[in-house]
Design an enzyme around this catalytic site. Structure first.
Site, PDB file in Angstrom:
ATOM      1  N   HIS A 108       1.597  -1.303  -3.197  1.00 20.84           N
ATOM      2  CA  HIS A 108       2.524  -2.230  -2.363  1.00 20.84           C
ATOM      3  C   HIS A 108       1.943  -3.463  -2.544  1.00 20.84           C
ATOM      4  O   HIS A 108       0.669  -3.763  -2.413  1.00 20.84           O
ATOM      5  CB  HIS A 108       2.779  -1.472  -0.950  1.00 20.84           C
ATOM      6  CG  HIS A 108       1.551  -1.524  -0.178  1.00 20.84           C
ATOM      7  ND1 HIS A 108       1.120  -2.239   0.715  1.00 20.84           N
ATOM      8  CD2 HIS A 108       0.621  -0.470  -0.091  1.00 20.84           C
ATOM      9  CE1 HIS A 108      -0.126  -1.782   1.165  1.00 20.84           C
ATOM     10  NE2 HIS A 108      -0.471  -0.748   0.868  1.00 20.84           N
ATOM     11  N   ASP A 151       2.593  -5.726   0.181  1.00 16.98           N
ATOM     12  CA  ASP A 151       2.364  -6.591   1.286  1.00 16.98           C
ATOM     13  C   ASP A 151       1.068  -6.169   1.999  1.00 16.98           C
ATOM     14  O   ASP A 151       0.378  -5.075   1.494  1.00 16.98           O
ATOM     15  CB  ASP A 151       3.459  -6.068   2.153  1.00 16.98           C
ATOM     16  CG  ASP A 151       3.707  -4.459   2.370  1.00 16.98           C
ATOM     17  OD1 ASP A 151       3.677  -3.698   1.413  1.00 16.98           O
ATOM     18  OD2 ASP A 151       3.876  -4.113   3.426  1.00 16.98           O
ATOM     19  N   GLU A 155       5.444  -1.774   2.846  1.00 25.17           N
ATOM     20  CA  GLU A 155       4.520  -0.455   3.357  1.00 25.17           C
ATOM     21  C   GLU A 155       3.991  -0.529   4.721  1.00 25.17           C
ATOM     22  O   GLU A 155       3.913   0.394   5.444  1.00 25.17           O
ATOM     23  CB  GLU A 155       3.647  -0.143   2.155  1.00 25.17           C
ATOM     24  CG  GLU A 155       3.028   1.430   2.171  1.00 25.17           C
ATOM     25  CD  GLU A 155       1.675   1.214   3.262  1.00 25.17           C
ATOM     26  OE1 GLU A 155       1.213   2.547   3.576  1.00 25.17           O
ATOM     27  OE2 GLU A 155       1.137   0.109   3.532  1.00 25.17           O
ATOM     28  N   ASP A 187      -0.392   7.401  -5.955  1.00 23.22           N
ATOM     29  CA  ASP A 187      -0.317   6.390  -4.950  1.00 23.22           C
ATOM     30  C   ASP A 187      -1.661   6.186  -4.364  1.00 23.22           C
ATOM     31  O   ASP A 187      -2.600   7.117  -4.409  1.00 23.22           O
ATOM     32  CB  ASP A 187       0.884   6.668  -3.911  1.00 23.22           C
ATOM     33  CG  ASP A 187       1.393   5.466  -3.139  1.00 23.22           C
ATOM     34  OD1 ASP A 187       0.774   4.331  -3.537  1.00 23.22           O
ATOM     35  OD2 ASP A 187       2.191   5.506  -2.358  1.00 23.22           O
TER      36      ASP A 187
END
Length: 573
Positions: A150, A152, A222, A251
């Site tokens: 992600h 962010d 996220e 992930d």
């Protein structure tokens, strides 16, 4: 030593008379001195290095160890950190909130930093700021590999700015006074993201052409809800690649333990996550002056309900087919501290694996929970009364009182079971005090109109426990485990005596990214970040002085490279 003759006779008579059934016979034999079964606890695969791509791998390892590559890689990560891609809980949907615009700046950085990737891979924007990089392989008969990360970061609390060693968005690495790369997002999650891009970019520069398609998917909220990022990426990925269309999804997640001499590094590979449910209990009662109180105010009644819930918590269940059991086997076989488990624990663990021997399983669970209470947490649905409110003035009877109870739902349970548990405890007290009860939208007891209990979902719909990624006879688990072991043992930093990969169970919502949106994409969902949980993080996540050890960032690039090459050599899924 042989068991005493009277004891043998007693057991034989009990069997003959039917006092010991067949399910308990094995336990009885164990009591007579039988050795524990010859079972390997926490079986491991050997380190897995690319063979067909061995020459390429050696070439890239040489490149990764060069001063030029290392410094340029640190610069890439530092530059990414300097872009404050903060996400907030109150963000409006994309297109309705100008705070999303910072991600345009981040995308320009990607395009300028990795022109080869943008010219060689297919890049798709999903919901404006979500990114999907598609690297087409030559063999469509094998499923693609999916990496997730992600863009962010959590916002910086600027009142703490003076507590940072370097600025929150400095991205600083000077190679002299520190061995860290500092800044918000250095650990969570820009190191994973930039390492993936650098691995792909390096493979492209080396002329590698994959047999297996590789896909990178980068969300952008996220740290908020995930609905705009992964929530929109998932439908696109499922529509494009199909349900169960990927061989594996990797992930962010936990990493590995300390790299100590005369020790064993334990890497924790997340294969499952608990469910999540916030339950609200509201009690309504008549108001009035506190000088003329009833026997129980709304707060008093709520307190009785809370006390009942806490006195009747969910019991732990250590199941042989559960992730907690597999993790416990590894923990007992490879303890992180000498003397952590009592003598004979390994024998108990082996006996507990025997199907039907529930007595041995119960003994193992009891000893395990006493030695390490964390496994009790893993084996049960936990509940915590975290929020409470009620009353507005000291001389006014409270007309409403509310408590919110946070549940992390056990792997073997469901949200419906949690709701039933609450209802079963509320109803007897409601009957005792003549309370009406509305439970999750249904009126289930008609009592006093003035006194009511309302049970409801506090904030969001419940999230069920995740699907469990297979770890036994699983090619994907074996490839990933072998890659982790190989990358660690071939590192110049490696000084331990061995590496163990153990399955890990996440504690519920917000534990590992937002893989919950990706459940339909593959049965092989893994949560893992290739870095030391204590060795390579300066000060944890979401706090001041977030920093990643620079050398570990290079190891992440090596790991992603090795995994791409290893999976490229796997003929089936």
């Amino acid at each position: 030593m042989f068991p005493s003759f009277p004891l043998v006779c007693a057991v034989l008579i009990a069997v003959a008379c039917g006092w010991i059934n067949s399910d308990r016979l094995r336990s009885a034999v164990t009591l007579l001195g039988q050795s524990p079964p010859n079972i390997t606890l926490c079986p491991q695969v050997p380190p897995l290095f690319p063979t067909q791509h061995a020459e390429l791998n050696a070439q890239l390892n040489k490149r990764y160890s060069s001063e030029t590559f290392r410094l340029s890689s640190y610069q890439f990560l530092g530059d990414a950190i300097q872009i404050p891609t903060e996400s907030y809980d109150d963000l409006l949907p994309v297109g309705q909130d100008e705070r999303w615009i910072i991600f345009n700046v981040f995308h320009i950085f990607f395009e300028e930093s990795f022109p080869r990737i943008y010219s060689s891979l297919t890049v798709t924007r999903v919901n404006t700021y979500g990114l999907v990089f598609h690297w087409q392989g030559s063999d469509d008969s094998v499923k693609p590999l999916l990496f997730a990360a992600h863009q962010d970061v959590v916002p910086v609390d600027w009142s703490t700015e003076d507590q940072w060693i370097h600025g929150p968005y400095s991205g600083l690495y000077d190679g002299k006074s520190c061995t860290w790369i500092f800044g918000r997002g250095s650990v969570d999650d820009k190191a994973d993201l930039i390492a993936q891009l650098l691995a792909v970019n390096s493979l492209l520069e080396a002329g590698f052409k994959p047999r297996r398609t590789v896909v990178l998917a980068f969300g952008f909220d996220e740290e908020a809800s995930g609905t705009e990022g992964a929530g929109k990426l998932a439908p696109y990925l499922e529509e494009t690649y199909g349900r169960d269309g990927f061989a594996m999804l990797l992930d962010e997640g936990e990493g590995y333990g300390e790299n100590l001499k005369e020790g064993v590094i334990v890497a924790l590979l997340g294969v499952s996550e608990k469910g999540y449910f916030d339950a609200s209990i509201e009690v309504f009662a008549p108001g009035g002056h506190s000088s003329i109180p009833p026997d129980h105010t709304s707060i008093g009644l709520l307190s009785l309900l809370i006390a009942s819930l806490e006195a009747n918590s969910h019991p732990p269940r250590l199941l042989r087919n559960g992730t907690a059991f597999a993790a416990a086997q590894c923990a007992v076989q490879h303890p992180t501290k000498p003397g952590k488990y009592p003598a004979g624990m390994k024998d108990l663990a082996r006996r507990a694996t025997v199907p039907g021997d529930d007595v041995a399983l119960q003994k193992f669970a009891k000893a395990l929970f006493e030695a390490d209470p964390f496994f009790k947490v893993l084996s049960r649905t936990t509940q915590a009364v975290d929020l409470i409110s009620g009353g507005v003035k000291i001389n006014a009877l409270p007309e409403r009182a509310e408590a919110v109870i946070n549940h992390r739902i056990a792997e073997h349970s469901t949200a419906q079971e949690v709701k039933k548990h609450i209802i079963d405890l509320v109803l007897p007290l409601a009957a005792e005090h003549n309370l009406s009860v509305q439970a999750f939208g249904d009126d289930i007891r008609n009592g006093s109109e003035a006194y009511r209990v309302v049970l409801s979902d506090a904030f969001y719909s419940p999230l069920e426990p995740s699907p469990v990624t297979p770890i036994s006879n699983s090619p994907m688990y074996d490839v990933l485990s072998g890659t982790i072991i190989a990358t660690l043992q071939s590192s110049k930093r490696y000084q331990a005596d061995g590496v163990v990969v153990a399955p890990s169970l996440g504690l519920g919502k917000f534990t590992y990214g937002y893989t919950l949106y990706y459940w339909n994409l593959t049965r092989n969902i893994f949560r893992y970040s290739h870095r030391g949980d204590s060795d390579d993080r300066y000060n944890g996540l979401h706090t001041i002085n977030e920093g990643v050890r620079a050398e570990s960032f290079i190891e992440q690039i090596r790991f992603f490279t090795n995994l791409i090459l290893n999976l490229d050599e796997v003929k089936s899924d």
